[in-house]
Design a protein around this motif. Structure first.
Motif, PDB file in Angstrom:
ATOM      1  N   LEU A 181       0.356 -16.671  11.939  1.00 62.65           N
ATOM      2  CA  LEU A 181       0.165 -15.088  11.155  1.00 62.65           C
ATOM      3  C   LEU A 181       0.075 -14.339  11.970  1.00 62.65           C
ATOM      4  O   LEU A 181      -0.269 -13.244  11.891  1.00 62.65           O
ATOM      5  CB  LEU A 181      -0.110 -15.589  10.482  1.00 62.65           C
ATOM      6  CG  LEU A 181      -0.435 -14.075   9.107  1.00 62.65           C
ATOM      7  CD1 LEU A 181       0.914 -13.217   8.692  1.00 62.65           C
ATOM      8  CD2 LEU A 181      -0.915 -14.363   7.839  1.00 62.65           C
ATOM      9  N   SER A 182      -1.532 -14.521  12.334  1.00 63.03           N
ATOM     10  CA  SER A 182      -2.390 -13.785  12.896  1.00 63.03           C
ATOM     11  C   SER A 182      -1.970 -13.132  13.884  1.00 63.03           C
ATOM     12  O   SER A 182      -2.180 -11.947  14.765  1.00 63.03           O
ATOM     13  CB  SER A 182      -3.821 -13.986  13.206  1.00 63.03           C
ATOM     14  OG  SER A 182      -3.722 -15.309  13.963  1.00 63.03           O
ATOM     15  N   GLU A 183      -1.196 -13.912  15.326  1.00 62.09           N
ATOM     16  CA  GLU A 183      -0.168 -13.020  16.205  1.00 62.09           C
ATOM     17  C   GLU A 183       0.610 -12.383  15.417  1.00 62.09           C
ATOM     18  O   GLU A 183       0.982 -11.655  16.499  1.00 62.09           O
ATOM     19  CB  GLU A 183       0.118 -15.080  17.175  1.00 62.09           C
ATOM     20  CG  GLU A 183       0.807 -14.217  18.495  1.00 62.09           C
ATOM     21  CD  GLU A 183       0.324 -15.654  19.628  1.00 62.09           C
ATOM     22  OE1 GLU A 183       1.226 -15.608  20.001  1.00 62.09           O
ATOM     23  OE2 GLU A 183       0.058 -16.680  19.208  1.00 62.09           O
ATOM     24  N   LYS A 184       1.544 -12.715  14.387  1.00 63.72           N
ATOM     25  CA  LYS A 184       2.654 -12.074  14.583  1.00 63.72           C
ATOM     26  C   LYS A 184       1.788 -10.250  14.056  1.00 63.72           C
ATOM     27  O   LYS A 184       2.495  -8.842  14.447  1.00 63.72           O
ATOM     28  CB  LYS A 184       3.102 -12.380  13.084  1.00 63.72           C
ATOM     29  CG  LYS A 184       4.139 -13.261  13.555  1.00 63.72           C
ATOM     30  CD  LYS A 184       4.923 -13.778  12.305  1.00 63.72           C
ATOM     31  CE  LYS A 184       5.550 -15.793  12.274  1.00 63.72           C
ATOM     32  NZ  LYS A 184       6.668 -15.933  10.848  1.00 63.72           N
ATOM     33  N   ILE A 185       0.819 -10.795  13.496  1.00 63.96           N
ATOM     34  CA  ILE A 185       0.563  -9.002  12.921  1.00 63.96           C
ATOM     35  C   ILE A 185      -0.113  -8.273  14.148  1.00 63.96           C
ATOM     36  O   ILE A 185      -0.055  -7.569  14.552  1.00 63.96           O
ATOM     37  CB  ILE A 185      -0.842  -9.404  12.146  1.00 63.96           C
ATOM     38  CG1 ILE A 185      -0.594  -9.727  10.844  1.00 63.96           C
ATOM     39  CG2 ILE A 185      -2.144  -7.799  11.902  1.00 63.96           C
ATOM     40  CD1 ILE A 185      -1.741 -10.451   9.871  1.00 63.96           C
ATOM     41  N   PHE A 212       0.562 -12.913  -3.207  1.00 61.66           N
ATOM     42  CA  PHE A 212       2.185 -13.092  -2.243  1.00 61.66           C
ATOM     43  C   PHE A 212       2.332 -13.989  -1.512  1.00 61.66           C
ATOM     44  O   PHE A 212       1.423 -15.144  -1.477  1.00 61.66           O
ATOM     45  CB  PHE A 212       1.964 -12.507  -0.812  1.00 61.66           C
ATOM     46  CG  PHE A 212       1.247 -10.546  -1.351  1.00 61.66           C
ATOM     47  CD1 PHE A 212       1.957  -9.874  -1.497  1.00 61.66           C
ATOM     48  CD2 PHE A 212      -0.020 -10.409  -1.879  1.00 61.66           C
ATOM     49  CE1 PHE A 212       1.798  -8.356  -2.539  1.00 61.66           C
ATOM     50  CE2 PHE A 212      -0.046  -9.149  -2.046  1.00 61.66           C
ATOM     51  CZ  PHE A 212       0.873  -8.075  -1.944  1.00 61.66           C
ATOM     52  N   THR A 213       3.530 -14.642  -1.603  1.00 58.57           N
ATOM     53  CA  THR A 213       4.384 -15.304  -0.991  1.00 58.57           C
ATOM     54  C   THR A 213       4.918 -15.683  -0.123  1.00 58.57           C
ATOM     55  O   THR A 213       5.565 -17.008   0.517  1.00 58.57           O
ATOM     56  CB  THR A 213       4.767 -16.537  -2.506  1.00 58.57           C
ATOM     57  OG1 THR A 213       5.828 -15.471  -3.177  1.00 58.57           O
ATOM     58  CG2 THR A 213       4.258 -16.978  -3.962  1.00 58.57           C
ATOM     59  N   GLU A 216       6.387 -10.199   3.133  1.00 56.70           N
ATOM     60  CA  GLU A 216       5.870  -9.039   2.378  1.00 56.70           C
ATOM     61  C   GLU A 216       4.451  -8.646   2.741  1.00 56.70           C
ATOM     62  O   GLU A 216       4.062  -7.540   2.423  1.00 56.70           O
ATOM     63  CB  GLU A 216       6.510  -9.340   0.645  1.00 56.70           C
ATOM     64  CG  GLU A 216       5.286  -8.814  -0.188  1.00 56.70           C
ATOM     65  CD  GLU A 216       5.801  -9.445  -1.566  1.00 56.70           C
ATOM     66  OE1 GLU A 216       6.108  -8.690  -3.086  1.00 56.70           O
ATOM     67  OE2 GLU A 216       5.545 -10.256  -1.452  1.00 56.70           O
ATOM     68  N   VAL A 217       3.922  -9.752   3.463  1.00 56.35           N
ATOM     69  CA  VAL A 217       2.339  -9.759   3.707  1.00 56.35           C
ATOM     70  C   VAL A 217       2.874  -8.430   4.898  1.00 56.35           C
ATOM     71  O   VAL A 217       1.190  -7.775   4.637  1.00 56.35           O
ATOM     72  CB  VAL A 217       1.369 -11.116   4.276  1.00 56.35           C
ATOM     73  CG1 VAL A 217       0.831 -10.436   4.686  1.00 56.35           C
ATOM     74  CG2 VAL A 217       1.502 -11.883   3.248  1.00 56.35           C
ATOM     75  N   MET A 218       2.951  -9.143   6.058  1.00 55.94           N
ATOM     76  CA  MET A 218       3.654  -7.536   7.149  1.00 55.94           C
ATOM     77  C   MET A 218       3.535  -6.302   6.412  1.00 55.94           C
ATOM     78  O   MET A 218       2.941  -5.781   6.985  1.00 55.94           O
ATOM     79  CB  MET A 218       4.368  -8.576   8.040  1.00 55.94           C
ATOM     80  CG  MET A 218       3.962 -10.045   8.365  1.00 55.94           C
ATOM     81  SD  MET A 218       2.801  -9.643   9.708  1.00 55.94           S
ATOM     82  CE  MET A 218       3.535  -9.308  11.154  1.00 55.94           C
ATOM     83  N   ASN A 219       4.408  -6.389   5.190  1.00 60.14           N
ATOM     84  CA  ASN A 219       4.558  -4.919   4.776  1.00 60.14           C
ATOM     85  C   ASN A 219       3.855  -4.913   4.116  1.00 60.14           C
ATOM     86  O   ASN A 219       3.274  -3.014   4.865  1.00 60.14           O
ATOM     87  CB  ASN A 219       5.898  -4.972   4.214  1.00 60.14           C
ATOM     88  CG  ASN A 219       7.440  -5.950   4.942  1.00 60.14           C
ATOM     89  OD1 ASN A 219       7.435  -5.124   5.848  1.00 60.14           O
ATOM     90  ND2 ASN A 219       8.630  -6.344   3.708  1.00 60.14           N
ATOM     91  N   VAL A 220       2.644  -4.926   3.677  1.00 58.73           N
ATOM     92  CA  VAL A 220       1.784  -4.375   2.530  1.00 58.73           C
ATOM     93  C   VAL A 220       0.845  -4.535   3.985  1.00 58.73           C
ATOM     94  O   VAL A 220      -0.101  -2.742   3.841  1.00 58.73           O
ATOM     95  CB  VAL A 220       1.319  -5.665   2.001  1.00 58.73           C
ATOM     96  CG1 VAL A 220      -0.575  -5.175   1.958  1.00 58.73           C
ATOM     97  CG2 VAL A 220       1.685  -5.851   1.195  1.00 58.73           C
ATOM     98  N   VAL A 221       0.446  -5.271   5.210  1.00 60.25           N
ATOM     99  CA  VAL A 221      -0.510  -4.677   5.681  1.00 60.25           C
ATOM    100  C   VAL A 221      -0.118  -3.150   6.779  1.00 60.25           C
ATOM    101  O   VAL A 221      -0.889  -2.212   6.840  1.00 60.25           O
ATOM    102  CB  VAL A 221      -0.612  -5.749   7.315  1.00 60.25           C
ATOM    103  CG1 VAL A 221      -1.647  -5.543   8.558  1.00 60.25           C
ATOM    104  CG2 VAL A 221      -1.156  -7.246   6.642  1.00 60.25           C
ATOM    105  N   ASN A 256       4.070  -1.935  -5.427  1.00 58.58           N
ATOM    106  CA  ASN A 256       5.150  -1.652  -5.584  1.00 58.58           C
ATOM    107  C   ASN A 256       6.410  -0.514  -4.883  1.00 58.58           C
ATOM    108  O   ASN A 256       7.320  -0.133  -5.347  1.00 58.58           O
ATOM    109  CB  ASN A 256       4.636  -0.655  -7.284  1.00 58.58           C
ATOM    110  CG  ASN A 256       4.739  -1.549  -7.930  1.00 58.58           C
ATOM    111  OD1 ASN A 256       4.328  -2.917  -8.047  1.00 58.58           O
ATOM    112  ND2 ASN A 256       3.123  -0.963  -8.083  1.00 58.58           N
ATOM    113  N   GLU A 257       5.659  -0.015  -3.854  1.00 54.28           N
ATOM    114  CA  GLU A 257       5.837   1.483  -3.528  1.00 54.28           C
ATOM    115  C   GLU A 257       6.570   0.788  -2.236  1.00 54.28           C
ATOM    116  O   GLU A 257       5.799   0.534  -1.533  1.00 54.28           O
ATOM    117  CB  GLU A 257       5.375   2.494  -2.984  1.00 54.28           C
ATOM    118  CG  GLU A 257       5.172   3.408  -4.933  1.00 54.28           C
ATOM    119  CD  GLU A 257       4.832   4.493  -4.544  1.00 54.28           C
ATOM    120  OE1 GLU A 257       3.836   5.470  -3.464  1.00 54.28           O
ATOM    121  OE2 GLU A 257       3.579   4.983  -5.417  1.00 54.28           O
TER     122      GLU A 257
END
Length: 303
Positions: A127-131, A257-258, A262-267, A302-303
């Motif tokens: 995950l951290s490498e993707k970020i 978040f599951t 979705e986590v990447m989108n929030v970042v 939400n947005e």
């Protein structure tokens, strides 16, 4: 004992040139007029043995032979004369290494070793490498109001302090008790093994307060009757943390978040909100406080 190379100070540089090379990841040693420490970016603290050798070779060829580690899991080649900066960066590039990690940008991502740690709940390395690739590399030309730090923690042990970063992610394992299987044992193994002492036997059945549980997953497999075998894996996200002269503890978004994307989108939403609605010179913690947590939380979820 290893003999240190002598560091010789030379020509005094202009403030503009010092600022320019700082943007390349070369930080001036305040003791000298034209000696710099060059910051080499790692993939969240992970580099290959070949890359280690290349950094060591660069330190020998162009610096004073010393390497230090930063709190953001980067490496710094010490004592590089100004005249050697371009050759150092070029040499590192030949080995697939880059310099940087300064300025009002997304900074290098840090993560714990949750992938391999006995307590890790998520693949922190992946995950951290993707970020890192999507936001440190991909957003490298996006200037923000201030630096933006991201940390990924594998569990609520909080080893890399995600809640003290501008945005932090922590792995979660949410228990889903099956009270039909609970026998109301006098010594409940779920309660006994919980490190934060949240589970209780109430009216003969296990009860885990969802507001108090930190979702560490340490209760998994503890009940001999299978009362707690089902879990939901996920991610908790903190925003607005800050470490330094003025400490700010991050606030938790009101959703677990599951889904990793979705986590990447929030970042991404958080970085863009900071870019578009932050004020130059303020940290994300100040932006969140000024705009209001409810507003930011709604924008990110939400947005």
């Amino acid at each position: 004992m290893k003999q240190e190379k002598e560091t010789i100070s030379g020509t005094k540089l202009s403030p503009e040139e010092i600022k320019r090379v700082k943007g390349l990841g070369c930080l001036k040693d305040k003791r000298y007029d034209d000696i710099f420490n060059i910051r080499v970016i790692t993939r969240n603290g992970r580099i290959t043995t070949d890359e280690h050798r290349a950094i060591a070779d660069a330190a020998e060829k162009f610096g004073n032979g010393e390497i230090t580690m930063t709190t953001r899991l980067s490496l710094e080649i010490q004592g590089v004369p100004y005249a050697n900066i371009e050759d150092t960066i070029a040499f590192l590039a030949e080995h697939g290494l880059t310099t940087g990690g300064t300025g009002s940008l997304v900074r290098p991502v840090v993560s714990c070793k949750g992938t391999t740690c006995q307590y890790g709940l998520i693949d922190t390395f992946a995950l951290s490498e993707k970020i890192h690739e999507r936001f440190y590399v991909g957003y490298h030309n996006v200037t923000l109001p201030h630096k933006f730090k991201i940390a990924v923690g594998g569990c609520p042990n909080n080893c890399v302090k995600p809640n003290l970063n501008d945005l932090g992610i922590i792995g979660q394992r949410i228990p889903k008790p099956d009270i039909e299987k609970c026998r109301g044992c006098k010594v409940c193994q779920i309660a006994k093994n919980c490190p934060v002492k949240v589970p209780k036997v109430v009216d003969g059945k296990i009860y885990i307060n969802p507001e108090e549980c930190n979702h560490c997953g340490r209760c998994k497999g503890r009940c001999p009757f299978g009362a707690v075998t089902e879990y939901q894996n996920g991610y908790k996200i903190y925003i607005g943390g800050r470490w330094g002269k003025r400490v700010a503890h991050g606030l938790t978004l009101t959703k677990i978040f599951t889904d990793e994307e979705e986590v990447m989108n929030v970042v991404e939403k958080a970085i863009n909100l900071f870019k578009n609605e932050g004020i130059a010179g303020e940290r994300f913690a100040d932006t969140v406080n000024r705009l209001g947590f409810e507003y930011v939380n709604n924008k990110l979820i939400n947005e």
